[in-house]
Write an enzyme that holds these catalytic residues in place. Structure first.
Site, PDB file in Angstrom:
ATOM      1  CB  CYS A 167      -3.198   6.125  11.010  1.00  0.00           C
ATOM      2  SG  CYS A 167      -3.731   4.753  10.004  1.00  0.00           S
ATOM      3  CB  VAL A 191       8.954   6.119  14.388  1.00  0.00           C
ATOM      4  CG1 VAL A 191       8.454   6.757  13.092  1.00  0.00           C
ATOM      5  CG2 VAL A 191      10.302   5.450  14.163  1.00  0.00           C
ATOM      6  NE  ARG A 224       1.105  10.467  10.765  1.00  0.00           N
ATOM      7  CZ  ARG A 224       0.574   9.463  10.072  1.00  0.00           C
ATOM      8  NH1 ARG A 224      -0.618   9.026  10.385  1.00  0.00           N
ATOM      9  NH2 ARG A 224       1.212   8.916   9.051  1.00  0.00           N
ATOM     10  N   PRO A 225       2.766  16.304  11.713  1.00  0.00           N
ATOM     11  CG  PRO A 225       4.776  16.918  12.707  1.00  0.00           C
ATOM     12  CD  PRO A 225       3.642  15.932  12.823  1.00  0.00           C
ATOM     13  NE  ARG A 274       1.831  12.342   7.023  1.00  0.00           N
ATOM     14  CZ  ARG A 274       2.161  13.444   7.685  1.00  0.00           C
ATOM     15  NH1 ARG A 274       1.217  14.203   8.215  1.00  0.00           N
ATOM     16  NH2 ARG A 274       3.421  13.808   7.827  1.00  0.00           N
ATOM     17  CE  LYS A 318      -1.411   1.617   4.100  1.00  0.00           C
ATOM     18  NZ  LYS A 318      -1.177   3.019   4.496  1.00  0.00           N
ATOM     19  CG  ASN A 319       2.473   2.632   3.458  1.00  0.00           C
ATOM     20  OD1 ASN A 319       1.318   3.000   3.240  1.00  0.00           O
ATOM     21  ND2 ASN A 319       2.915   2.360   4.679  1.00  0.00           N
ATOM     22  CG  ASP A 351       3.722   1.422   9.641  1.00  0.00           C
ATOM     23  OD1 ASP A 351       3.851   1.695   8.441  1.00  0.00           O
ATOM     24  OD2 ASP A 351       3.457   2.275  10.512  1.00  0.00           O
ATOM     25  CG  ASP A 362       7.916  20.181  10.724  1.00  0.00           C
ATOM     26  OD1 ASP A 362       7.190  19.167  10.787  1.00  0.00           O
ATOM     27  OD2 ASP A 362       9.061  20.206  11.205  1.00  0.00           O
ATOM     28  CG  LEU A 363      10.513  17.240   8.708  1.00  0.00           C
ATOM     29  CD1 LEU A 363      10.735  15.749   8.897  1.00  0.00           C
ATOM     30  CD2 LEU A 363      11.756  18.018   9.116  1.00  0.00           C
ATOM     31  NE  ARG A 371      -6.232   4.356   5.977  1.00  0.00           N
ATOM     32  CZ  ARG A 371      -6.123   5.635   6.316  1.00  0.00           C
ATOM     33  NH1 ARG A 371      -6.626   6.055   7.455  1.00  0.00           N
ATOM     34  NH2 ARG A 371      -5.521   6.485   5.531  1.00  0.00           N
TER      35      ARG A 371
HETATM   36  C1  EPZ Z   1       4.599   6.937   6.526  1.00  0.00           C
HETATM   37  O1  EPZ Z   1       3.964   7.968   7.257  1.00  0.00           O
HETATM   38  C2  EPZ Z   1       3.596   5.799   6.463  1.00  0.00           C
HETATM   39  N1  EPZ Z   1       2.391   6.245   5.769  1.00  0.00           N
HETATM   40  C3  EPZ Z   1       3.246   5.338   7.864  1.00  0.00           C
HETATM   41  O2  EPZ Z   1       2.450   4.170   7.709  1.00  0.00           O
HETATM   42  C4  EPZ Z   1       4.512   4.932   8.612  1.00  0.00           C
HETATM   43  O3  EPZ Z   1       4.171   4.646   9.955  1.00  0.00           O
HETATM   44  C5  EPZ Z   1       5.532   6.062   8.560  1.00  0.00           C
HETATM   45  O4  EPZ Z   1       5.769   6.461   7.204  1.00  0.00           O
HETATM   46  C6  EPZ Z   1       6.863   5.652   9.166  1.00  0.00           C
HETATM   47  O5  EPZ Z   1       7.360   4.549   8.493  1.00  0.00           O
HETATM   48  C7  EPZ Z   1       2.360   6.127   4.436  1.00  0.00           C
HETATM   49  O6  EPZ Z   1       3.316   5.676   3.814  1.00  0.00           O
HETATM   50  C8  EPZ Z   1       1.077   6.564   3.764  1.00  0.00           C
HETATM   51  P1  EPZ Z   1       7.149   9.944   8.554  1.00  0.00           P
HETATM   52  P2  EPZ Z   1       4.663   9.428   7.300  1.00  0.00           P
HETATM   53  O7  EPZ Z   1       7.099  11.249   7.861  1.00  0.00           O
HETATM   54  O8  EPZ Z   1       5.337   9.692   6.014  1.00  0.00           O
HETATM   55  C9  EPZ Z   1       7.776  13.165  11.968  1.00  0.00           C
HETATM   56  C10 EPZ Z   1       0.638   2.796   7.945  1.00  0.00           C
HETATM   57  O9  EPZ Z   1       0.342   2.170   8.973  1.00  0.00           O
HETATM   58  N2  EPZ Z   1       7.537  14.198  10.951  1.00  0.00           N
HETATM   59  O10 EPZ Z   1       8.212   8.969   8.210  1.00  0.00           O
HETATM   60  O11 EPZ Z   1       3.656  10.404   7.786  1.00  0.00           O
HETATM   61  C11 EPZ Z   1       6.539  12.333  12.268  1.00  0.00           C
HETATM   62  O12 EPZ Z   1       5.697  12.981  13.189  1.00  0.00           O
HETATM   63  C12 EPZ Z   1       1.072   4.221   8.081  1.00  0.00           C
HETATM   64  O13 EPZ Z   1       0.689   2.320   6.797  1.00  0.00           O
HETATM   65  C13 EPZ Z   1       7.729  15.528  11.296  1.00  0.00           C
HETATM   66  O14 EPZ Z   1       8.069  15.857  12.425  1.00  0.00           O
HETATM   67  O15 EPZ Z   1       5.753   9.219   8.443  1.00  0.00           O
HETATM   68  C14 EPZ Z   1       7.153  11.073  12.834  1.00  0.00           C
HETATM   69  O16 EPZ Z   1       7.492  11.285  14.189  1.00  0.00           O
HETATM   70  C15 EPZ Z   1       0.828   4.749   9.467  1.00  0.00           C
HETATM   71  N3  EPZ Z   1       7.517  16.494  10.352  1.00  0.00           N
HETATM   72  C16 EPZ Z   1       8.446  10.917  12.027  1.00  0.00           C
HETATM   73  O17 EPZ Z   1       8.710  12.213  11.471  1.00  0.00           O
HETATM   74  C17 EPZ Z   1       7.153  16.178   9.071  1.00  0.00           C
HETATM   75  O18 EPZ Z   1       7.009  17.093   8.242  1.00  0.00           O
HETATM   76  C18 EPZ Z   1       8.342   9.915  10.890  1.00  0.00           C
HETATM   77  O19 EPZ Z   1       7.188  10.235  10.132  1.00  0.00           O
HETATM   78  C19 EPZ Z   1       6.964  14.808   8.736  1.00  0.00           C
HETATM   79  C20 EPZ Z   1       7.178  13.840   9.687  1.00  0.00           C
END
Ligand code: EPZ
Length: 417
Positions: free
Chosen positions: A117, A326, A122-123, A93, A22-23, A304, A125-126, A395
């Site tokens: 989810c 994470v 879920r910021p 997301r 899915k991802n 996950d 900012d990056l 989903r």
């Molecule tokens: C992706 O979410 C996945 N979603 C998530 O899977 C997965 O848990 C996550 O990556 C980590 O592997 C999809 O692929 C659709 P991140 P994502 O940006 O991209 C922080 C599932 O179950 N962060 O890697 O949102 C964030 O808060 C879902 O399939 C910032 O601070 O995750 C977290 O602490 C749930 N600022 C860390 O980084 C930002 O701008 C990692 O988040 C972005 C992220």
């Protein structure tokens, strides 16, 4: 409302086929916005997030549908920059990938704040910081995001402050068709990021990963392609936890072993008998012992898998702990396991779990992986469980009820009143 009803205690025996990831499917579907040509994507899972992503593209004027059971055909030649299905954007997301793709193609994007989810903040900012480094202007107010770039996006180097799958994906989408050469540092290394890079390179992009850096050489006109996405590593690991809880002999077919190496090592240490041949795993799980893990970006222990692994530890000798660095707030599943009699307690971003005798209960899925954890716990519990909010589960897990029933689980989907 639909619910999943499970009679716990059955051993699992048989083979389960792993669906496409899915991802990977979601970023690749949105990446087709960069390609004004026919794109055919194979091994796409039939899950609601994918159906939503296709509907979002159709709302913009694209052709985007399943043209075969697990094959999606897309052509975004005639899309406009305006979104139609704003209600769907708020549901997931992965809609955030529209930012990088639409910014690259049209130089502007306006979308509602993506959903996803709900396990805490879920910021984005990056993502915004990266787009601004490329010369775009990002605004966010009253739940809407507006990003504009007066000139072609480009930037010599972007260093992400934190490893982020979504931000890495969005930087790649924004720079894939840009001018010149850009380096993105501190990138996520998840297989689904590499899946996207391979898809874009098949379309004519020139993107290389060197360690945790990704180098995008722009100036390429992207053309249509046919591409097969990776199998879902989290689905495979989820079925491993089902096998560990229910015992029996389960074949998990169609995986990429390399994506699971770290976790297979942990499961073997716990007492799982796992033998692999090519892309198939044979699992015999007898009495398993507990362990402790800390989540980390790939190739570390995946966040996950955290909720499902917590359910598994309830059935292990000695139990263990899970620390999630994470997503330090994805613990909503704990209250649901407590309803079943789990000996689990949360201390900040860690759960401490002892071997527990679980009993069936009425349960509420709170997000995708928490829902999978409740299925895992219910399969091993004594008695009957009913799991609500099935929409969260479907989903991301294709045909999960049929797949579990086919290997001996007493599980069914009951249509609500
Ligand atoms: C992706 O979410 C996945 N979603 C998530 O899977 C997965 O848990 C996550 O990556 C980590 O592997 C999809 O692929 C659709 P991140 P994502 O940006 O991209 C922080 C599932 O179950 N962060 O890697 O949102 C964030 O808060 C879902 O399939 C910032 O601070 O995750 C977290 O602490 C749930 N600022 C860390 O980084 C930002 O701008 C990692 O988040 C972005 C992220």
């Amino acid at each position: 409302m639909e619910k999943i009803v499970i009679d716990g205690g059955s051993r699992l025996n048989g083979s389960v086929g792993i669906s496409g990831m899915k991802n990977s499917a979601l970023p690749i579907i949105f990446a087709s916005i960069l390609v004004e040509d026919d794109c055919v994507i194979d091994n796409v899972p039939r899950v609601s997030d994918v159906f939503n992503a296709l509907e979002i593209l159709r709302s913009m004027g694209a052709k985007a549908e399943f043209c075969d059971l697990h094959t999606v055909c897309i052509n975004t030649k005639n899309i406009g920059s305006q979104l139609g299905a704003k209600d769907l954007v708020c549901k997931m997301r992965a809609s955030s990938y529209l930012m990088g793709a639409l910014l690259s193609r049209f130089g502007k994007v306006e979308i509602p704040m993506p959903g996803g989810c709900n396990f805490g903040a879920r910021p984005l900012d990056l993502h915004f910081k990266g787009f601004e480094k490329m010369g775009a202007v990002c605004e966010e107010n009253q739940g809407f995001i507006r990003i504009v770039s007066k000139k072609k996006l480009n930037c010599n180097k972007i260093t992400l402050d934190k490893i982020s799958v979504g931000a890495t994906i969005n930087m790649v989408l924004a720079l894939a068709g840009s001018k010149g050469t850009s380096v993105i540092e501190n990138c996520a290394m998840e297989p689904h990021v590499d899946d996207l890079i391979c898809f874009l390179n098949n379309c004519g992009a020139d993107i290389k990963r060197i360690g945790t850096s990704v180098i995008c050489k722009g100036d390429n006109r992207l053309k249509g392609t046919r591409y097969r996405i990776y199998p879902d590593m989290i689905e495979a690991l989820t079925y491993l936890t089902f096998a560990g809880i229910c015992k029996g002999q389960v074949h998990i077919n169609g995986v990429v072993l390399q994506h699971l190496e770290n976790e297979i090592r942990i499961f073997k240490k716990m007492g799982f008998d796992i033998c692999a041949d090519n892309d198939n795993l044979k699992i015999i799980a007898k009495d398993i012992s507990g362990t402790s893990v800390v989540t980390a970006p790939y190739p570390g222990f995946p966040t996950d898998l955290h909720p499902q692994f917590a359910a598994l530890l309830c059935f292990s000798n000695g139990g263990g702990t899970i620390k999630d660095i994470v997503f330090p707030t994805r613990f909503a599943y704990v209250n649901e396991l407590l309803k079943m009699g789990a000996k689990i307690k949360q201390k900040e971003n860690t759960v401490i779990i002892e071997r527990s005798e679980l009993f069936g209960a009425g349960l509420d899925a709170t997000d995708l992986r928490a829902g999978a954890a409740l299925i895992a716990a219910a399969l091993g519990a004594q008695g009957k469980s009913e799991i609500n909010n099935v929409n969260y589960i479907v989903r991301g897990y294709e045909s999960i009820v049929d797949k579990i029933a086919a290997i001996g689980g007493k599980i069914k989907l009951v249509k609500g009143e």
